[in-house]
Design a protein around this motif. Structure first.
Motif, PDB file in Angstrom:
ATOM      1  N   GLY A 102       0.791  -1.226   0.000  1.00 34.02           N
ATOM      2  CA  GLY A 102       0.000   0.000   0.000  1.00 34.02           C
ATOM      3  C   GLY A 102       0.822   1.274   0.000  1.00 34.02           C
ATOM      4  O   GLY A 102       0.465   2.244   0.668  1.00 34.02           O
ATOM      5  N   ALA A 103       1.912   1.293  -0.755  1.00 32.02           N
ATOM      6  CA  ALA A 103       2.756   2.485  -0.839  1.00 32.02           C
ATOM      7  C   ALA A 103       2.306   3.375  -1.994  1.00 32.02           C
ATOM      8  O   ALA A 103       1.585   2.924  -2.894  1.00 32.02           O
ATOM      9  N   GLU A 104       2.738   4.618  -1.972  1.00 31.19           N
ATOM     10  CA  GLU A 104       2.320   5.603  -2.978  1.00 31.19           C
ATOM     11  C   GLU A 104       3.451   5.874  -3.970  1.00 31.19           C
ATOM     12  O   GLU A 104       4.494   6.413  -3.606  1.00 31.19           O
ATOM     13  N   LEU A 105       3.225   5.494  -5.216  1.00 33.20           N
ATOM     14  CA  LEU A 105       4.224   5.628  -6.273  1.00 33.20           C
ATOM     15  C   LEU A 105       3.819   6.740  -7.243  1.00 33.20           C
ATOM     16  O   LEU A 105       2.699   6.753  -7.746  1.00 33.20           O
ATOM     17  N   GLY A 106       4.734   7.648  -7.503  1.00 27.31           N
ATOM     18  CA  GLY A 106       4.431   8.809  -8.334  1.00 27.31           C
ATOM     19  C   GLY A 106       3.976   8.464  -9.734  1.00 27.31           C
ATOM     20  O   GLY A 106       3.060   9.097 -10.282  1.00 27.31           O
ATOM     21  N   THR A 107       4.572   7.448 -10.348  1.00 28.63           N
ATOM     22  CA  THR A 107       4.234   7.140 -11.739  1.00 28.63           C
ATOM     23  C   THR A 107       2.855   6.500 -11.877  1.00 28.63           C
ATOM     24  O   THR A 107       2.213   6.652 -12.915  1.00 28.63           O
ATOM     25  N   SER A 108       2.385   5.786 -10.863  1.00 26.61           N
ATOM     26  CA  SER A 108       1.008   5.287 -10.922  1.00 26.61           C
ATOM     27  C   SER A 108       0.027   6.399 -10.584  1.00 26.61           C
ATOM     28  O   SER A 108      -1.083   6.458 -11.140  1.00 26.61           O
ATOM     29  N   ASN A 109       0.437   7.310  -9.705  1.00 28.61           N
ATOM     30  CA  ASN A 109      -0.447   8.430  -9.368  1.00 28.61           C
ATOM     31  C   ASN A 109      -0.597   9.422 -10.518  1.00 28.61           C
ATOM     32  O   ASN A 109      -1.533  10.227 -10.525  1.00 28.61           O
ATOM     33  N   MET A 110       0.308   9.376 -11.492  1.00 24.95           N
ATOM     34  CA  MET A 110       0.101  10.166 -12.699  1.00 24.95           C
ATOM     35  C   MET A 110      -1.213   9.759 -13.350  1.00 24.95           C
ATOM     36  O   MET A 110      -1.988  10.598 -13.819  1.00 24.95           O
ATOM     37  N   LEU A 111      -1.460   8.446 -13.379  1.00 29.86           N
ATOM     38  CA  LEU A 111      -2.714   7.941 -13.932  1.00 29.86           C
ATOM     39  C   LEU A 111      -3.888   8.332 -13.041  1.00 29.86           C
ATOM     40  O   LEU A 111      -4.872   8.905 -13.516  1.00 29.86           O
ATOM     41  N   VAL A 188       3.736   3.028 -19.545  1.00 32.46           N
ATOM     42  CA  VAL A 188       2.647   2.216 -20.114  1.00 32.46           C
ATOM     43  C   VAL A 188       2.665   0.846 -19.439  1.00 32.46           C
ATOM     44  O   VAL A 188       1.629   0.325 -19.008  1.00 32.46           O
ATOM     45  N   ILE A 189       3.853   0.286 -19.292  1.00 34.65           N
ATOM     46  CA  ILE A 189       3.993  -1.041 -18.696  1.00 34.65           C
ATOM     47  C   ILE A 189       3.648  -1.020 -17.211  1.00 34.65           C
ATOM     48  O   ILE A 189       2.901  -1.875 -16.715  1.00 34.65           O
ATOM     49  N   VAL A 190       4.169  -0.036 -16.478  1.00 35.02           N
ATOM     50  CA  VAL A 190       3.922   0.036 -15.036  1.00 35.02           C
ATOM     51  C   VAL A 190       2.432   0.192 -14.753  1.00 35.02           C
ATOM     52  O   VAL A 190       1.869  -0.489 -13.878  1.00 35.02           O
ATOM     53  N   ASN A 191       1.753   1.061 -15.481  1.00 36.03           N
ATOM     54  CA  ASN A 191       0.332   1.275 -15.228  1.00 36.03           C
ATOM     55  C   ASN A 191      -0.532   0.143 -15.768  1.00 36.03           C
ATOM     56  O   ASN A 191      -1.643  -0.076 -15.278  1.00 36.03           O
ATOM     57  N   THR A 192      -0.031  -0.587 -16.730  1.00 36.35           N
ATOM     58  CA  THR A 192      -0.708  -1.814 -17.135  1.00 36.35           C
ATOM     59  C   THR A 192      -0.674  -2.812 -15.984  1.00 36.35           C
ATOM     60  O   THR A 192      -1.681  -3.473 -15.684  1.00 36.35           O
ATOM     61  N   ALA A 193       0.471  -2.912 -15.317  1.00 35.82           N
ATOM     62  CA  ALA A 193       0.583  -3.813 -14.159  1.00 35.82           C
ATOM     63  C   ALA A 193      -0.360  -3.383 -13.042  1.00 35.82           C
ATOM     64  O   ALA A 193      -1.015  -4.229 -12.409  1.00 35.82           O
ATOM     65  N   PHE A 257      13.412  14.332 -18.642  1.00 35.96           N
ATOM     66  CA  PHE A 257      12.773  13.712 -19.804  1.00 35.96           C
ATOM     67  C   PHE A 257      12.086  12.404 -19.440  1.00 35.96           C
ATOM     68  O   PHE A 257      11.072  12.029 -20.060  1.00 35.96           O
ATOM     69  N   ALA A 258      12.597  11.718 -18.414  1.00 33.03           N
ATOM     70  CA  ALA A 258      11.910  10.515 -17.936  1.00 33.03           C
ATOM     71  C   ALA A 258      10.577  10.889 -17.296  1.00 33.03           C
ATOM     72  O   ALA A 258       9.570  10.195 -17.491  1.00 33.03           O
ATOM     73  N   LEU A 259      10.564  11.978 -16.548  1.00 30.74           N
ATOM     74  CA  LEU A 259       9.323  12.437 -15.900  1.00 30.74           C
ATOM     75  C   LEU A 259       8.259  12.774 -16.942  1.00 30.74           C
ATOM     76  O   LEU A 259       7.102  12.337 -16.828  1.00 30.74           O
ATOM     77  N   ILE A 260       8.648  13.524 -17.964  1.00 26.80           N
ATOM     78  CA  ILE A 260       7.691  13.915 -19.000  1.00 26.80           C
ATOM     79  C   ILE A 260       7.198  12.688 -19.770  1.00 26.80           C
ATOM     80  O   ILE A 260       5.998  12.521 -20.022  1.00 26.80           O
ATOM     81  N   GLY A 261       8.116  11.813 -20.146  1.00 28.48           N
ATOM     82  CA  GLY A 261       7.733  10.616 -20.877  1.00 28.48           C
ATOM     83  C   GLY A 261       6.848   9.692 -20.053  1.00 28.48           C
ATOM     84  O   GLY A 261       5.873   9.127 -20.558  1.00 28.48           O
ATOM     85  N   ASN A 262       7.176   9.536 -18.769  1.00 28.58           N
ATOM     86  CA  ASN A 262       6.346   8.718 -17.883  1.00 28.58           C
ATOM     87  C   ASN A 262       4.932   9.272 -17.790  1.00 28.58           C
ATOM     88  O   ASN A 262       3.955   8.507 -17.766  1.00 28.58           O
ATOM     89  N   TYR A 263       4.810  10.597 -17.732  1.00 23.92           N
ATOM     90  CA  TYR A 263       3.475  11.189 -17.651  1.00 23.92           C
ATOM     91  C   TYR A 263       2.675  10.889 -18.924  1.00 23.92           C
ATOM     92  O   TYR A 263       1.494  10.513 -18.848  1.00 23.92           O
ATOM     93  N   VAL A 264       3.306  11.030 -20.051  1.00 22.62           N
ATOM     94  CA  VAL A 264       2.611  10.744 -21.316  1.00 22.62           C
ATOM     95  C   VAL A 264       2.160   9.283 -21.353  1.00 22.62           C
ATOM     96  O   VAL A 264       1.009   8.966 -21.696  1.00 22.62           O
ATOM     97  N   GLY A 265       3.060   8.376 -20.982  1.00 23.27           N
ATOM     98  CA  GLY A 265       2.734   6.958 -21.062  1.00 23.27           C
ATOM     99  C   GLY A 265       1.679   6.515 -20.065  1.00 23.27           C
ATOM    100  O   GLY A 265       0.742   5.801 -20.423  1.00 23.27           O
ATOM    101  N   GLY A 266       1.818   6.947 -18.802  1.00 20.20           N
ATOM    102  CA  GLY A 266       0.903   6.488 -17.770  1.00 20.20           C
ATOM    103  C   GLY A 266      -0.390   7.257 -17.701  1.00 20.20           C
ATOM    104  O   GLY A 266      -1.482   6.675 -17.644  1.00 20.20           O
ATOM    105  N   LEU A 268      -1.632   9.734 -19.942  1.00 23.00           N
ATOM    106  CA  LEU A 268      -2.357  10.014 -21.180  1.00 23.00           C
ATOM    107  C   LEU A 268      -2.670   8.744 -21.978  1.00 23.00           C
ATOM    108  O   LEU A 268      -3.824   8.480 -22.313  1.00 23.00           O
ATOM    109  N   ILE A 269      -1.639   7.956 -22.268  1.00 23.21           N
ATOM    110  CA  ILE A 269      -1.870   6.797 -23.135  1.00 23.21           C
ATOM    111  C   ILE A 269      -2.700   5.725 -22.433  1.00 23.21           C
ATOM    112  O   ILE A 269      -3.645   5.178 -23.019  1.00 23.21           O
ATOM    113  N   ILE A 270      -2.377   5.408 -21.183  1.00 24.78           N
ATOM    114  CA  ILE A 270      -3.162   4.398 -20.467  1.00 24.78           C
ATOM    115  C   ILE A 270      -4.342   5.045 -19.741  1.00 24.78           C
ATOM    116  O   ILE A 270      -5.502   4.683 -19.955  1.00 24.78           O
ATOM    117  N   GLY A 271      -4.080   6.016 -18.881  1.00 22.38           N
ATOM    118  CA  GLY A 271      -5.136   6.600 -18.063  1.00 22.38           C
ATOM    119  C   GLY A 271      -6.245   7.255 -18.861  1.00 22.38           C
ATOM    120  O   GLY A 271      -7.422   6.866 -18.765  1.00 22.38           O
TER     121      GLY A 271
END
Length: 286
Positions: A102-111, A188-193, A257-266, A268-271
């Motif tokens: 039950g931890a809080e991860l920034g890249t999933s919270n983007m979604l 995309v992969i992380v938020n798919t998981a 650039f990882a932050l921006i790309g992660n936001y797009v993938g998690g 926008l593309i998935i969420g």
């Protein structure tokens, strides 16, 4: 004798049914809404507890990263080239720990935050505060726990050309475009998981699904901004800052650039894609 009753006031009082929002048809988005509201409630009522959960995410991520690099270091001694496989498998356990603890991860919270705004569950300002807080304490946790792990036995007196140092040097040498594109796919992969975890009921099945999905991004070496917090920190502390190309500028370049790309993938593309797909009058929902 029946006494006529004055019901003229009832026209101004909406019925209970009129006030209620339409029932959510998507089982997946019922769970996303529930998870989102839990995050918002915790953030509003106990900032410290929310911050602690964000730091726990990078505690588990640091341990997973350390185990992944540690097994890769040993595997390379036995069979050169095998470190990539052992790294990807062991790193995958990081997300298992994050989800189940039950931890809080920034890249999933983007979604979660972006979908929450789109579905009018919270305002942009609140979503930005929660996401910003998550990223900040992910960073603090990543640096702190990586420093602590660097003091342990497996990361003492590492040779200059080991898997950890060469892997981090390679990350820091990537171009802006490569980092951005790889970061899109990573999240995309992380938020798919994360989505698979919400849809499945069996815990054993969840673990296996998460491991094999995250293996994809770890094996391909894609860029994940939160994973890079402890990875860069561990490499820096273990090498005493002696990794080729590791400067503040190169680190910030990768993280940006990882932050921006992660936001797009998690986000926008998935969420956003799945939020739009499920905003439908048909029965075809997730």
């Amino acid at each position: 004798m029946d006494i006529p009753q004055d019901r003229s006031y009832e026209a101004d009082v909406p019925s209970v049914e009129a006030k209620e929002a339409p029932a959510e048809k998507s089982p997946l988005f019922q769970k996303i809404d529930e998870a989102l509201m839990n995050k918002v409630a915790l953030f509003n009522n106990s900032y410290a507890r929310y911050a602690a959960r964000a730091m726990l995410a990078t505690l588990f991520l640091t341990l997973g990263t350390a185990a992944a690099f540690g097994t890769a270091l040993e595997a390379e001694k036995i069979a050169p080239g095998s470190g990539k496989f052992t790294f990807a498998f062991m790193f995958s356990w990081s997300l298992v720990m994050i989800i189940f603890m039950g931890a809080e991860l920034g890249t999933s919270n983007m979604l979660f935050m972006t979908v929450g705004v789109y579905r009018k569950k919270l305002k942009v300002s609140k979503a930005a505060k929660i996401l910003g807080t998550t990223l900040l304490f992910n960073l603090i946790g990543g640096i702190l726990f990586a420093y602590m792990v660097s003091l342990t036995g497996p990361f003492q007196d590492l040779p200059a050309g080991n898997y950890l140092f060469t892997g981090i040097a390679s990350k820091l040498g990537k171009s802006s475009l490569q980092i951005f594109v790889e970061a899109i796919f990573a999240n995309v992969i992380v938020n798919t998981a994360f989505t698979i975890n919400l849809r499945m009921k069996d815990d054993g099945g969840k673990v296996m699904a998460i491991i094999f999905v995250i293996f994809i991004f770890a094996f391909l070496g894609y860029e994940h901004v939160i994973a890079n917090f402890p990875a860069f920190s561990l490499a820096f502390f273990a090498s005493n800052g002696a990794i080729a190309g590791m400067t503040l500028g190169s680190i910030l370049h990768n993280l940006f650039f990882a932050l921006i790309g992660n936001y797009v993938g998690g986000a926008l593309i998935i969420g956003m894609t799945y939020a739009w797909l499920n905003r439908t009058k048909t029965s075809y929902v997730d």
